[in-house]
Design a protein around this motif. Structure first.
Motif, PDB file in Angstrom:
ATOM      1  N   GLU A   6     -11.132   1.867   4.700  1.00  0.00           N
ATOM      2  CA  GLU A   6     -11.344   2.891   5.602  1.00  0.00           C
ATOM      3  C   GLU A   6      -9.658   3.119   6.269  1.00  0.00           C
ATOM      4  O   GLU A   6      -9.586   4.070   6.480  1.00  0.00           O
ATOM      5  N   LEU A   7      -8.922   2.038   6.281  1.00  0.00           N
ATOM      6  CA  LEU A   7      -7.482   2.301   6.567  1.00  0.00           C
ATOM      7  C   LEU A   7      -6.795   3.360   5.663  1.00  0.00           C
ATOM      8  O   LEU A   7      -5.966   4.213   6.275  1.00  0.00           O
ATOM      9  N   ALA A   8      -6.927   3.019   4.239  1.00  0.00           N
ATOM     10  CA  ALA A   8      -6.475   4.134   3.353  1.00  0.00           C
ATOM     11  C   ALA A   8      -7.201   5.580   3.596  1.00  0.00           C
ATOM     12  O   ALA A   8      -6.229   6.566   3.511  1.00  0.00           O
ATOM     13  N   GLN A   9      -8.165   5.897   4.059  1.00  0.00           N
ATOM     14  CA  GLN A   9      -8.867   6.847   4.215  1.00  0.00           C
ATOM     15  C   GLN A   9      -8.427   7.648   5.330  1.00  0.00           C
ATOM     16  O   GLN A   9      -7.961   8.855   5.583  1.00  0.00           O
TER      17      GLN A   9
ATOM     18  N   ARG B 288      -4.425   8.272  -2.428  1.00  0.00           N
ATOM     19  CA  ARG B 288      -5.756   8.490  -2.973  1.00  0.00           C
ATOM     20  C   ARG B 288      -6.009   7.670  -4.330  1.00  0.00           C
ATOM     21  O   ARG B 288      -7.103   7.083  -4.729  1.00  0.00           O
ATOM     22  N   PHE B 289      -4.853   7.310  -4.875  1.00  0.00           N
ATOM     23  CA  PHE B 289      -4.869   6.508  -6.122  1.00  0.00           C
ATOM     24  C   PHE B 289      -5.286   4.801  -5.719  1.00  0.00           C
ATOM     25  O   PHE B 289      -6.152   4.420  -6.138  1.00  0.00           O
ATOM     26  N   VAL B 290      -4.870   4.326  -4.651  1.00  0.00           N
ATOM     27  CA  VAL B 290      -5.411   3.237  -4.158  1.00  0.00           C
ATOM     28  C   VAL B 290      -6.751   3.087  -3.633  1.00  0.00           C
ATOM     29  O   VAL B 290      -7.319   2.221  -3.749  1.00  0.00           O
ATOM     30  N   ILE B 291      -7.264   4.297  -3.155  1.00  0.00           N
ATOM     31  CA  ILE B 291      -8.579   4.258  -2.549  1.00  0.00           C
ATOM     32  C   ILE B 291      -9.533   4.286  -3.665  1.00  0.00           C
ATOM     33  O   ILE B 291     -10.392   3.519  -3.752  1.00  0.00           O
ATOM     34  N   GLY B 292      -9.164   5.009  -5.003  1.00  0.00           N
ATOM     35  CA  GLY B 292     -10.047   4.756  -6.178  1.00  0.00           C
ATOM     36  C   GLY B 292      -9.937   3.522  -6.564  1.00  0.00           C
ATOM     37  O   GLY B 292     -10.924   2.924  -7.000  1.00  0.00           O
ATOM     38  N   ASP B 293      -8.832   2.674  -6.395  1.00  0.00           N
ATOM     39  CA  ASP B 293      -8.720   1.395  -7.070  1.00  0.00           C
ATOM     40  C   ASP B 293      -9.463   0.503  -6.267  1.00  0.00           C
ATOM     41  O   ASP B 293     -10.099  -0.586  -6.892  1.00  0.00           O
ATOM     42  N   LEU B 294      -9.595   0.651  -4.962  1.00  0.00           N
ATOM     43  CA  LEU B 294     -10.441  -0.144  -4.136  1.00  0.00           C
ATOM     44  C   LEU B 294     -11.882   0.138  -4.243  1.00  0.00           C
ATOM     45  O   LEU B 294     -12.638  -0.743  -4.131  1.00  0.00           O
ATOM     46  N   LEU B 295     -12.258   1.212  -4.429  1.00  0.00           N
ATOM     47  CA  LEU B 295     -13.584   1.505  -4.914  1.00  0.00           C
ATOM     48  C   LEU B 295     -13.968   0.912  -6.143  1.00  0.00           C
ATOM     49  O   LEU B 295     -15.308   0.922  -6.274  1.00  0.00           O
ATOM     50  N   ARG B 296     -13.251   0.483  -6.897  1.00  0.00           N
ATOM     51  CA  ARG B 296     -13.926   0.063  -8.310  1.00  0.00           C
ATOM     52  C   ARG B 296     -13.737  -1.561  -8.407  1.00  0.00           C
ATOM     53  O   ARG B 296     -14.119  -2.093  -9.328  1.00  0.00           O
ATOM     54  N   VAL B 297     -12.856  -2.055  -7.502  1.00  0.00           N
ATOM     55  CA  VAL B 297     -12.941  -3.779  -7.788  1.00  0.00           C
ATOM     56  C   VAL B 297     -13.622  -4.241  -6.756  1.00  0.00           C
ATOM     57  O   VAL B 297     -14.605  -3.825  -5.924  1.00  0.00           O
ATOM     58  N   GLY B 298     -13.491  -5.770  -6.902  1.00  0.00           N
ATOM     59  CA  GLY B 298     -14.539  -6.503  -5.852  1.00  0.00           C
ATOM     60  C   GLY B 298     -15.957  -6.371  -6.182  1.00  0.00           C
ATOM     61  O   GLY B 298     -16.324  -6.397  -7.529  1.00  0.00           O
TER      62      GLY B 298
END
Length: 880
Positions: free
Chosen positions: A274-277, A302-312
């Motif tokens: 949410e912070l990145a968005q 946008r790169f880090v949003i994509g990364d956060l959406l794929r991990v955890g």
């Protein structure tokens, strides 16, 4: 002196005379005796106390006084309340973050209430001369006046540290200095923002280099502070991006729920997204004002949003939603030039984790990885190239089913991984890197075994397995050769990316381009294997290395390599590969039988039956063919905690053999070389017994009495009331052949070095306990003894696939034990006392090897009708 492998500091600072000079911020200061002005001493180049004192023989930069400077350490003092004795005490905290017990009762259960630095740090201070890496000398520098210039100075020092061995250790000192500067009252708001930003970025760099969770969490906290310090919404968006990157760096390494608990941040990943968005929206609004600069930053968000959406704990829907963010990031020219390798790799790996990616996306992933591997790039790209090569090999195996092409690609990935992996002599970094690379080496081993190249397969497994603990065990000549290679690789790592990509003939023989075949030829696995097996020739012995890999899209593939002597100087290496249902393997790793309770025996029998079916029954033919009566096991991670020697009896199926445990072949060969393997007759052994002070182990008196009756004058006893940290460590340094401890034991899963032996019921009383950290840092076992731990959970080790063996057992090996007998879970003291009496009587009266005697003692308990949780608890680790 502290161990260089467990301290946070550069090695030279652990010399006692230098360590005493350190202030709470990890720096050394000299004060002018005339005016009181302080000067920071550059640690680079001042590697001895004499060099520091020489540096301090200079005029004061403030008043010009020529009397010289004197060392002025600033000590961090914390007032803490003890939760056990309710005392309140001021404690001196050392610069390498050592844990301090209560000075009244020695409890570790302290609650900090306030802290101070004595004497207080001055708000401003100078520098004792200009460092050589500061190319422009503008005169005496003063710290604490400008946050902006101090931040620039810290970053210059961090860049210079990259040219030194183990640069992360110097970055740690810079982190401590930045945290100290952050507290100054002389900065304006912008200065506080900039110095906090540098401190957070240094933490992020340290996390990437070492995988140190504590520093990573500190960095995340600082990024959170940065958001609140931002002077406007644009800088706040940049700070939010930094926070998101810090969160991703943690989530890509540790489970999401675990991080939320430690960081005390529920919804950590969701909040970071949410912070990145939010940052994405703000930057998009400012984009027309500076399209080139802000466009690049927007693409990175946008790169880090994509990364956060794929991990955890992401699901398939979230991973699919990450792909448009990667596409958008790659459309930016700056990202395309500088970060394309990272974005493309993230997109490819995201596709590989989708449930049904489809042909088009699979081709996209392959194209991305080929592009990453063919475009050269920055120094950072070189550090991650092994990963792209590994992912490409997986794609080829999973979807093209081309084993030859996959093997070639996997060998390249392993060579690249080995280039980095073998460039470390720091145990913390070595374990971190090995845990990343182990899946490369184990998949390569599986593929080698599939081709029938068994020796190569074992060599591949051994690249990472036991590598950290071998820092302590390898012979001097081997260690000298390793250090020479490390130095060569470090120098090579300093080459810029463009030079590495060049085709100059003089560069073709780079250390990193030495292929694995040449590596295996120079370091063959045969000699250590034969040395280990020859030292265990009292009974027919085999060595079994087990590994598990994701070979394709089906269930994991288990690989086993069984090695045994077939002649005076000949050995066999047999292989077997089979499928292991992923769900069954996961249940086995849960270890639900670990905790005491009314159903533990039933749970243990269920787990034992499952383990026998999964791991032993498929190998029955190989084991029978080998003729082995003893099998030395090397198992990965939590599988090393299984009571394999008891599985046949528990399940009623499979071969009934004796089993012992080692982290790796090479570690076992090291022990054989230094631990006098011919001295297995312990009838005349010198024995040390450590007692327990308390009534909550009712059978302890009977256990010690049986030892006294068995060993007589050969036994030295330290009674329970006399067992303290200091007395036990002193006793362990004496040349005993057997050390026996009857006490409580604890294993700390999240901090294995805090695992401990406790000589009273108060497990928080540091003065009456010996931790794995105490053993590692403060003693050496002079007699290379057999250590017998009649205590709960005393050989449980960290869940590392590389078998770092962190915990009590690992520390005992590191400080000189040849073998350890201990329990894998909490044990009943009455059953343990009976077992130990039988075991010691066999040691005293027979010439059998100690592992054979232990097996006989366990068998007698089983035949006497004891529960499996009692007779299966103890295992034998090490050499005979």
């Amino acid at each position: 002196m502290r161990s260089i492998y467990q301290s946070w500091l550069p090695p030279q600072l652990m010399a006692p005379d230098l360590f005493e000079m350190l202030s709470a911020d990890g720096q050394i200061y000299g004060v002018c005796t005339d005016c009181g002005w302080e000067h920071r001493v550059q640690l680079v180049g001042n590697y001895t106390a004499g060099a520091v004192h020489e540096t301090l023989r200079r005029r004061c930069e403030q008043c010009g006084g020529e009397q010289g400077l004197v060392v002025a350490p600033h000590r961090l003092r914390v007032r803490a309340e003890c939760r056990d004795c309710n005392s309140s005490s001021w404690l001196d905290i050392e610069p390498d973050l050592a844990r301090i017990p209560c000075p009244v009762c020695s409890s570790m259960r302290l609650t900090p209430r306030e802290e101070s630095v004595d004497p207080p740090f001055p708000a401003e201070f100078g520098e004792a001369g200009t460092p050589v890496y500061i190319l422009r000398d503008d005169g005496p520098y003063v710290w604490g006046r400008s946050g902006g210039t101090d931040a620039q100075r810290l970053m210059t020092e961090a860049q210079a540290a990259d040219l030194l061995p183990d640069p992360h250790r110097y970055r740690f000192l810079l982190i401590k200095l930045a945290l100290r500067l952050k507290m100054t009252s002389h900065y304006d708001d912008e200065g506080r923002y900039l110095i906090t930003q540098v401190a957070a970025n240094l933490c992020q760099d340290y996390l990437r280099a070492t995988g140190e969770l504590e520093i990573g969490l500190l960095g995340l906290k600082l990024f959170g502070e940065l958001i609140s310090l931002a002077p406007d919404d644009l800088n706040q968006a940049i700070a939010q991006h930094s926070y998101a990157m810090g969160a991703y760096s943690l989530l890509v390494r540790w489970p999401e729920a675990y991080l939320e608990r430690l960081a005390e941040r529920p919804g950590l990943r969701k909040g970071a997204i949410e912070l990145a968005q939010d940052a994405e929206q703000v930057l998009a609004g400012y984009l027309p004002q500076a399209p080139e600069q802000l466009g690049a930053h927007l693409a990175r968000v946008r790169f880090v949003i994509g990364d956060l959406l794929r991990v955890g704990d992401s699901d398939d829907e979230q991973r699919r939603s990450a792909l448009p963010y990667f596409d958008a990031a790659l459309s930016d020219p700056w990202v395309g030039q500088h970060l394309a390798y990272g974005v493309a790799e993230s997109r490819a790996h995201t596709i590989m984790t989708l449930t049904e990616p489809g042909d088009e996306l699979i081709q996209q992933a392959a194209d991305d990885l080929h592009k990453v591997l063919s475009t050269g790039g920055s120094d950072a790209a070189y550090r991650t190239r092994w990963r792209s090569s590994f992912h490409l090999a997986q794609l080829i195996l999973w979807y093209a089913h081309d084993r030859v092409a996959a093997l070639n690609q996997l060998q390249e990935a392993a060579a690249l991984a080995r280039q980095q992996f073998s460039a470390f002599s720091d145990e913390r970094q070595l374990v971190y890197q090995a845990e990343q690379f182990v899946e490369v080496f184990e998949l390569l081993a599986t593929l080698y075994a599939d081709f029938g190249w068994n020796d190569e397969a074992l060599s591949a497994v051994e690249l990472a397995r036991g590598s950290a603990i071998r820092l302590y065990s390898m012979p001097a000549a081997d260690r000298a050769a390793q250090l020479d290679e490390i130095e060569a690789r470090r120098l090579e790592d300093l080459w810029p990316a463009a030079l590495k990509d060049s085709e100059f003939p003089s560069l073709l023989e780079r250390v990193s381009h030495r292929d694995l075949e040449a590596d295996f030829e120079q370091n063959p696995i045969g000699p250590p294997m034969k040395a280990l097996l020859s030292a265990h020739a009292d009974v027919p012995t085999a060595f079994l290395s087990l590994f598990v890999s994701k070979f394709d899209l089906g269930d994991p593939v288990a690989g086993a390599l069984l090695c045994y002597l077939s002649g005076p100087d000949e050995w066999e290496n047999k292989r077997h590969l089979w499928r292991v249902p992923a769900a069954d393997l996961a249940r086995l790793n849960e270890q639900r039988y670990f905790d005491p309770g009314p159903f533990r025996d039933r749970l243990l029998r269920s787990a034992g039956t499952s383990a026998a079916q999964l791991l032993l029954e498929p190998l029955a033919g190989l084991l029978e063919e080998s003729g082995a009566e003893r099998v030395i096991l090397s198992l990965p991670g939590k599988l090393a905690r299984l009571p394999v020697e008891a599985l046949a009896s528990i399940s009623g199926t499979g071969p009934s053999l004796g089993f012992t445990y080692l982290p790796s072949v090479r570690f076992g060969a090291d022990l054989v070389q230094v631990a006098r393997p011919g001295d297995r007759d312990l009838r005349s052994a010198r024995v040390l017994a450590l007692g327990y002070d308390g009534e909550d182990i009712p059978a302890q008196n009977a256990e010690l009495a049986s030892l006294q009756e068995i060993w007589g004058d050969q036994l030295t006893v330290v009674p329970g009331p006399e067992c303290s940290k200091e007395s036990v460590l002193r006793a362990l340094a004496e040349p005993f052949d057997i050390v026996h401890a009857v006490c409580h034991g604890t294993f700390a899963e999240t901090s294995p070095l805090d695992s401990a032996l406790h000589f009273t019921a108060d497990r928080y009383n540091s003065a009456r306990s010996v931790s794995a950290r105490d053993l590692l840092l403060r003693t050496r076992l002079a007699g290379r003894p057999l250590v017998i731990l009649s205590a709960c959970s005393s050989v449980v080790t960290a869940d590392h696939r590389t078998n770092s063996f962190d915990g009590l057992a690992g520390s005992l090996f590191r400080c000189g034990a040849r073998a350890i007998v201990g329990s894998r879970w909490p044990v009943d003291d009455r059953a343990a006392a009976v077992l130990m009496a039988i075991f010691h009587r066999l040691l005293r009266t027979t010439v059998d090897s100690p592992d054979v005697s232990l097996r006989a003692a366990c068998r007698q308990l089983r035949e006497d009708g004891c529960r499996a949780e009692d007779w299966a608890a103890f295992g034998y680790y090490g050499v005979i």
